[in-house]
Write a protein that holds these residues in place. Structure first.
Motif, short mmCIF file in Angstrom:
data_model
loop_
_atom_site.label_atom_id
_atom_site.label_comp_id
_atom_site.label_asym_id
_atom_site.label_seq_id
_atom_site.Cartn_x
_atom_site.Cartn_y
_atom_site.Cartn_z
N TRP A 183 89.30 58.37 -2.73
CA TRP A 183 90.64 58.90 -2.45
C TRP A 183 91.20 59.63 -3.66
N GLU A 184 91.01 59.05 -4.86
CA GLU A 184 91.56 59.64 -6.08
C GLU A 184 91.02 61.04 -6.32
N GLU A 185 89.77 61.27 -5.91
CA GLU A 185 89.15 62.57 -6.14
C GLU A 185 89.59 63.61 -5.12
N VAL A 186 89.64 63.24 -3.84
CA VAL A 186 89.96 64.23 -2.83
C VAL A 186 91.44 64.63 -2.84
N ILE A 187 92.30 63.80 -3.43
CA ILE A 187 93.73 64.12 -3.47
C ILE A 187 94.10 64.96 -4.69
N ALA A 200 98.15 57.37 6.58
CA ALA A 200 97.31 56.26 7.05
C ALA A 200 96.07 56.77 7.76
N GLY A 201 96.21 57.84 8.56
CA GLY A 201 95.07 58.38 9.27
C GLY A 201 94.03 58.97 8.35
N MET A 202 94.49 59.72 7.34
CA MET A 202 93.56 60.32 6.39
C MET A 202 92.83 59.25 5.59
N VAL A 217 89.75 65.60 4.64
CA VAL A 217 90.89 64.90 4.04
C VAL A 217 91.47 65.72 2.89
N ALA A 218 90.61 66.28 2.05
CA ALA A 218 91.10 67.12 0.95
C ALA A 218 91.84 68.34 1.48
N LEU A 240 88.72 58.53 5.58
CA LEU A 240 87.95 58.59 4.34
C LEU A 240 87.24 57.27 4.06
N GLU A 241 87.95 56.15 4.24
CA GLU A 241 87.36 54.85 3.95
C GLU A 241 86.18 54.54 4.86
#
Length: 574
Positions: A162-166, A148-150, A72-73, A154-155
């Protein structure tokens, strides 16, 4: 030490002790002895088409993230540093292998047609396809699925927030990154089209209309704003929040048909992957709305009836048998493939060993069958070019194979005003007029006609190969209609010819898609082989390089190989 002058797409690639690095200018001397050596790692590997994105994913693995966290990242970073294909405004497919559960999941985050779409959307008053509307207008955009897919991946299967990988993607957009010669060249070449779209010119060209040069810094403030919205609010920001409002406003201003309801209603789908076998290996790949997985398994089933290893690598016999199998598969694609939510795709029949045997019986190494004599099979009564791929394997044996796209390079070339997000032109992947070729020359039928909420057919083919329960190969490629045959050749090179992942990647490629009746070949295909193929009746067409596989082999160590056919790719491991 031997050296070979080996020029691929003007890419500057240096091979030293197995490590691939991209340079900023295109010299083209490659160390021939090291070309077959992949990058080696013990704990984890990320292989993508852009070195900065590979480094982002690798850093996530080093922090203890799993393959999904890193994927995801990497995908979010590619949206910044590889704008021709990495994206927030497109869609794609992801395979996730969970080693502990010995389970593989397919995530379909392909775009869908807006609710106002209809089968005649791109036909003019004479009933002909308006190619500009289908490819370079706001109408050409499907409802994007990447964000939405990413988030779903991740979830459900990641371990980090999410906050970290983005955050790395935000940093790359806000602080900027150094423009390499390839990006500078690509933007310059596309300025005639993209430079005329005010919202796009604002992002990718200087205020005076000048091009970014190699070594300059590209800052994307609007994209950074969008990424921060996603960091704060998650996918809701894209599908019902501030980003959604900007996309809808841009659509309304420019004659597009994506509405707030279209965005709000979008849902990625988790699907059961397709599983086939090939010479004792298990092949796990993507189900529809990918056509790639079905026809990959179909062609492998056909090839099991021929001694490919005995024929040798890229000999006239091996190319002929593989090319003939490609013709039959692409003929079937033209009739039988579409979104399974709208059309009853005969998956079991197309991927059956029995059906493959009927095709294999028609193929001879001594005779070429003209495409005009080949048609789609009759099912039993009971029954693009820019895309990008990346592969990830972590220290626990989990893996991700992800292919996503905007369709063309830079999609429609249109940035949604105020977002920094390029819009896809995936609506051209539908059959705008059944029987009429799309931009890749692919023929489609009723199964892939335009319909509201329908996913357009895709050739994207993220794939994993297992020996027993042991993961051996993670692969995939961009390349439009050539994706399926590129992945096919990776598997044949790996299984039949015993190549390691780097050798399999570097081997010259070929492609046949039934119509037009041409055998496309890369320049490195042997001239004697060409003469033999021509004497058998093939019309040869020397093509630019095909695909850009980003692949990982798992043995005692993890071995990664980035395809040198496009510059700036990197296999990053630790």
């Amino acid at each position: 030490m031997k050296t070979l002058r080996y020029i691929i797409c003007s890419a500057a690639l240096t091979f030293t002790t197995g490590v691939v690095s991209a340079e900023s200018k295109p010299p083209s001397i490659i160390d021939y002895d090291s070309i077959h050596h992949p990058v080696v790692a013990k704990n984890g590997m990320v292989v993508s088409q852009q070195y900065l994105a590979s480094d982002v994913g690798l850093e996530i693995l080093k922090r203890g993230g799993n393959a999904v966290d890193a994927a995801v990242a990497t995908g979010l970073a590619l949206a910044v540093v590889l704008p021709r294909a990495g994206n927030l405004g497109g869609g794609g497919f992801m395979l996730v292998h969970l080693a502990e559960d010995n389970k593989t999941i397919a995530i379909d985050y392909r775009e869908v047609a807006p609710k106002a779409a209809h089968r005649n959307l791109f036909l003019d008053e004479k009933g002909q396809v308006d190619k500009r509307k289908a490819r370079f207008s706001h109408l050409s955009a499907g409802v994007p699925g990447t964000v939405a897919g990413m988030e779903l991946a991740l979830e459900r299967y990641g371990t980090m927030e999410w906050e970290e990988v983005i955050q790395p993607a935000i940093d790359l957009a806000e602080k900027g990154f150094v423009v390499n010669w390839d990006l500078a060249n690509q933007l310059s070449r596309r300025s005639t089209h993209m430079g005329k779209v005010a919202s796009t010119a604002k992002v990718f060209y200087k205020g005076d209309g000048e091009f970014y040069e190699n070594g300059e810094t590209l800052v994307q403030k609007d994209l950074a704003w969008s990424l921060k919205q996603l960091q704060k609010h998650g996918a809701k920001a894209f599908y019902e929040g501030e980003i959604a409002k900007k996309i809808v406003a841009d659509m309304e201003k420019n004659g597009g048909i994506i509405t707030a309801d279209d965005l709000f209603s979008y849902q990625p789908q988790e699907r059961k992957p397709l599983v086939g076998t090939y010479r004792g290996h298990k092949v796990v790949t993507m189900p529809p709305s990918s056509s790639g997985g079905i026809h990959l398994i179909q062609m492998l089933n056909i090839l099991e009836h021929f001694p490919i290893a005995d024929y040798g690598v890229n000999t006239a016999n091996s190319i002929q048998v593989m090319a003939e199998s490609m013709k039959y598969a692409y003929a079937d694609r033209s009739k039988h493939l579409g979104d399974t939510d709208f059309y009853d795709v005969p998956v079991e029949w197309l991927t059956s060993k029995k059906y493959a045997k009927t095709i294999a019986d028609k193929i001879s190494v001594n005779k070429v069958t003209p495409s005009s004599d080949i048609s789609a099979g009759t099912r039993p009564k009971y029954e693009s070019p820019d895309t990008t791929h990346f592969s990830v394997v972590d220290q626990w044996g989990n893996a991700v194979s992800n292919t996503y796209t905007l369709n063309f390079s830079y999609g429609s070339g249109i940035v949604a005003e105020g977002t920094g997000i390029l819009l896809n032109n995936e609506m051209d992947d539908f059959s705008a007029k059944p029987g009429t070729p799309n931009a890749y020359g692919l023929i489609g039928g009723e199964a892939n006609a335009i319909e509201a909420n329908k996913r357009p057919l895709s050739s994207m083919t993220p794939t994993m190969v297992f020996e027993g329960d042991n993961l051996k190969l993670v692969t995939g490629s961009p390349g439009g209609s050539r994706i399926i045959t590129t992945v096919l050749q990776m598997i044949v090179n790996f299984v039949d010819h015993g190549m390691n992942v780097a050798e399999a990647t570097h081997t010259p490629r070929f492609h046949h898609q039934w119509l037009p009746d041409r055998l496309f070949i890369e320049p490195a295909i042997n001239k004697d082989t060409r003469k033999l193929l021509q004497s058998r009746g093939y019309e040869l067409y020397e093509s630019s390089t095909m695909g850009s596989t980003q692949s990982i082999q798992v043995e005692d160590y993890i071995y990664g190989s980035s395809d040198p056919r496009r510059p700036n790719a990197k296999a990053a491991g630790y």
